[in-house]
Design a protein around this motif. Structure first.
Motif, short mmCIF file in Angstrom:
data_model
loop_
_atom_site.label_atom_id
_atom_site.label_comp_id
_atom_site.label_asym_id
_atom_site.label_seq_id
_atom_site.Cartn_x
_atom_site.Cartn_y
_atom_site.Cartn_z
N ILE A 347 0.87 -1.18 0.00
CA ILE A 347 0.00 0.00 0.00
C ILE A 347 0.90 1.22 0.00
O ILE A 347 1.58 1.52 0.99
CB ILE A 347 -0.94 0.00 1.22
N LYS A 368 -5.44 2.27 7.65
CA LYS A 368 -5.06 1.22 6.70
C LYS A 368 -4.93 -0.16 7.36
O LYS A 368 -5.16 -1.18 6.70
CB LYS A 368 -3.74 1.58 6.01
N THR A 398 -3.97 6.65 -2.82
CA THR A 398 -2.99 5.62 -2.51
C THR A 398 -2.95 4.63 -3.66
O THR A 398 -3.82 4.60 -4.53
CB THR A 398 -3.33 4.88 -1.21
N SER A 400 -2.53 0.39 -4.34
CA SER A 400 -2.54 -0.89 -3.63
C SER A 400 -2.78 -2.02 -4.60
O SER A 400 -3.11 -1.81 -5.78
CB SER A 400 -3.62 -0.90 -2.54
N ASN A 481 -11.16 -2.17 -0.75
CA ASN A 481 -10.48 -1.55 0.39
C ASN A 481 -10.07 -2.56 1.46
O ASN A 481 -10.02 -2.24 2.66
CB ASN A 481 -11.36 -0.46 0.98
N ASN A 483 -7.02 -5.18 2.87
CA ASN A 483 -5.59 -5.43 2.75
C ASN A 483 -5.41 -6.74 1.99
O ASN A 483 -6.11 -7.73 2.25
CB ASN A 483 -4.93 -5.50 4.12
#
Length: 509
Positions: A347, A368, A398, A400, A481, A483
């Motif tokens: 990220i 995050k 950002t 990712s 959104n 991880n």
């Protein structure tokens, strides 16, 4: 634009007028393309595991099961099998034009291949019995007609999960049964309970339940497990409104609004209702016979082990960031957390954004880290269709890891298409998800979607053209959104059945 009668109809579906108006707005302005920055490749966003690492990760997963972790397998299974038989439907029209049809009348090579090899299919005995009971000549028309239509097996109207895919000495198995068998090896807790959840269409829920009741005891005895299987259907509240070509609400003959299923992205609501420590996601048609299952099982365990190892460190960061005041966190810890976020979870902070203030960095990291986690298997691209792994720009500026479908990428951009050409892997829908935080509290998954990643298509109803809207896909926009970690998995773990003749591949015989 919406009358009181419309608003009442929307309310009865469990939705909101604001949501419907937003969907109409999406039709008018369209969905933006996603900006990809580079393809994720081994060493740059995709983790490659050695044989020893596969084993170690699998062992760690087993250790966590022994500690009481409860896994579950989630299988989207509502898709109709009709698209599997497109060539056969076309061939049926060819055959219907003759009183004495034979295979020479069939124009489609795919349909001829089916007819020549029909005895090899797991459902052939059922088909032969149905044709015989129909007292008709065994010609090309009868074989196809009795396979597809209600007078015979009715396969053209059933979901893939209820079709017979594989032959065994003691009978045949459907994909539903293959998922039960496969899940017994990695979705079983320390009390020997294997949990699975299938999302099905309302009209076929009874068929799945009847098949489960028929085979459950057999497989529990064979595999020495207890199955806990649940079903859900796509919620009406996730259906999206249809519009005409002027972007006005499409209305039925009685004046009511027309709503259509919102695509597999709507299943994030079904996933959100489940309670498990770890959730495996795999498509209904991606199954193989027992003699080929081991590599899939090994990598399922490895993906889970990778997730759990990384989750340990993420939970540590979560705990510190949630329970300590920024002033109590030293700069070394924040630098460590920022480094892990950028170089392990991939990220990247907003362009030209440098968090010089300690509290500013703290809030960025806290946001995050407080997110669901997924590990996605990725297969080397050998020509199969499917979305791919990329580093992409997010609405908050950002960058990712994202699974990106081709329809999300600007086809007119030479720069974007050049990035696509550098992609080496694609998404086989092989996910392991963790949906709880370090306290064991479930996330509200609806809070981690990107509503700007939907899709618009043209359809028709009662001879009138309309436009339909799909929600962000389950593993791209609906999980935008989260991880994310990508792990390379062997192509042997990806064996989907898109056409009936795929069942003639060696992976399914």
């Amino acid at each position: 634009m919406l009358s009181k009668k419309d608003e009442q109809q929307i309310k009865e579906r469990g939705s909101h007028s604001e949501t419907v108006l937003q969907q109409i707005g999406n039709f008018k302005k369209g969905f933006p393309f996603l900006e990809i920055k580079e393809a994720a490749t081994p060493g740059n966003g995709i983790i490659s595991l050695s044989e020893e690492e596969v084993k170690q990760s699998g062992d760690f997963f087993a250790e966590m099961i022994d500690r009481g972790m409860r896994p579950l397998k989630f299988v989207p299974a509502s898709g109709a099998a009709s698209r599997m038989f497109k060539a056969l439907y076309e061939a049926l029209k060819d055959c219907e034009q003759s009183e004495n049809p034979d295979e020479t009348l069939v124009k489609s090579a795919a349909a001829r291949k089916f007819l020549v090899n029909k005895e090899k299919f797991a459902f052939f005995n059922d088909l032969e019995a149905a044709v015989g009971e129909g007292h008709v000549d065994k010609n090309c028309r009868s074989w196809i007609d009795f396979l597809l239509n209600e007078k015979g097996l009715n396969y053209g109207s059933l979901p893939k999960g209820l079709l017979k895919f594989h032959k065994y000495p003691d009978g045949e198995r459907t994909p539903f049964e293959e998922h039960l068998v496969e899940a017994s090896s990695y979705s079983t807790d320390k009390t020997n309970i294997a949990r699975l959840h299938f999302t099905v269409s309302p009209e076929h829920k009874k068929g799945f339940e009847e098949l489960l009741n028929e085979v459950k005891a057999k497989y529990e005895k064979l595999l020495n497990v207890t199955f806990e299987v649940s079903f859900s259907v796509q919620k009406p509240s996730t259906d999206t409104i249809a519009v005409d070509l002027k972007n006005e609400p499409f209305r039925e003959s009685d004046g009511s609004l027309l709503f259509r299923p919102g695509g597999h992205g709507a299943l994030i609501e079904n996933l959100n209702d489940l309670d498990a420590d770890l959730i495996f996601i795999k498509n209904i048609d991606n199954v193989v016979p027992d003699h080929l299952k081991q590599v899939t099982i090994d990598y399922k365990k490895a993906l889970a082990g990778v997730l759990l190892k990384f989750q340990e460190k993420i939970f540590r960061y979560q705990k510190f960031l949630n329970e300590r005041h920024p002033s109590a966190l030293d700069s070394a810890f924040l630098a460590e957390a920022a480094n892990f976020l950028e170089h392990t979870l991939n990220i990247k902070p907003p362009r030209n954004q440098y968090y010089t203030e300690k509290e500013e960095l703290y809030h960025y990291l806290r946001e995050k880290y407080n997110r669901p986690l997924r590990v996605c298997g990725m297969v080397k691209n050998e020509g199969e269709p499917g979305g791919g792994p990329f580093l992409a720009l997010n609405p908050d500026d950002t960058v990712s890891l994202q699974i990106v479908e081709s329809t999300q990428i600007d086809p007119e951009s030479v720069q974007q298409q050049n990035i696509v050409k550098n992609a080496t892997h694609f998404n086989p829908v092989d996910l392991v998800c963790a949906v709880k935080n370090y306290k064991g509290e479930k996330y509200d998954l609806a809070q981690f979607t990107d509503p700007a990643t939907g899709f618009i298509s043209k359809k028709s109803k009662d001879g009138k053209d309309l436009k339909a809207q799909e929600l962000p896909g389950l593993w791209n926009g609906a999980m935008s959104n989260w991880n994310t970690l990508f792990v390379e998995v062997p192509v042997e773990t990806f064996n989907p059945v898109k056409t009936v003749n795929d069942l003639l591949r060696e992976q399914h015989l």
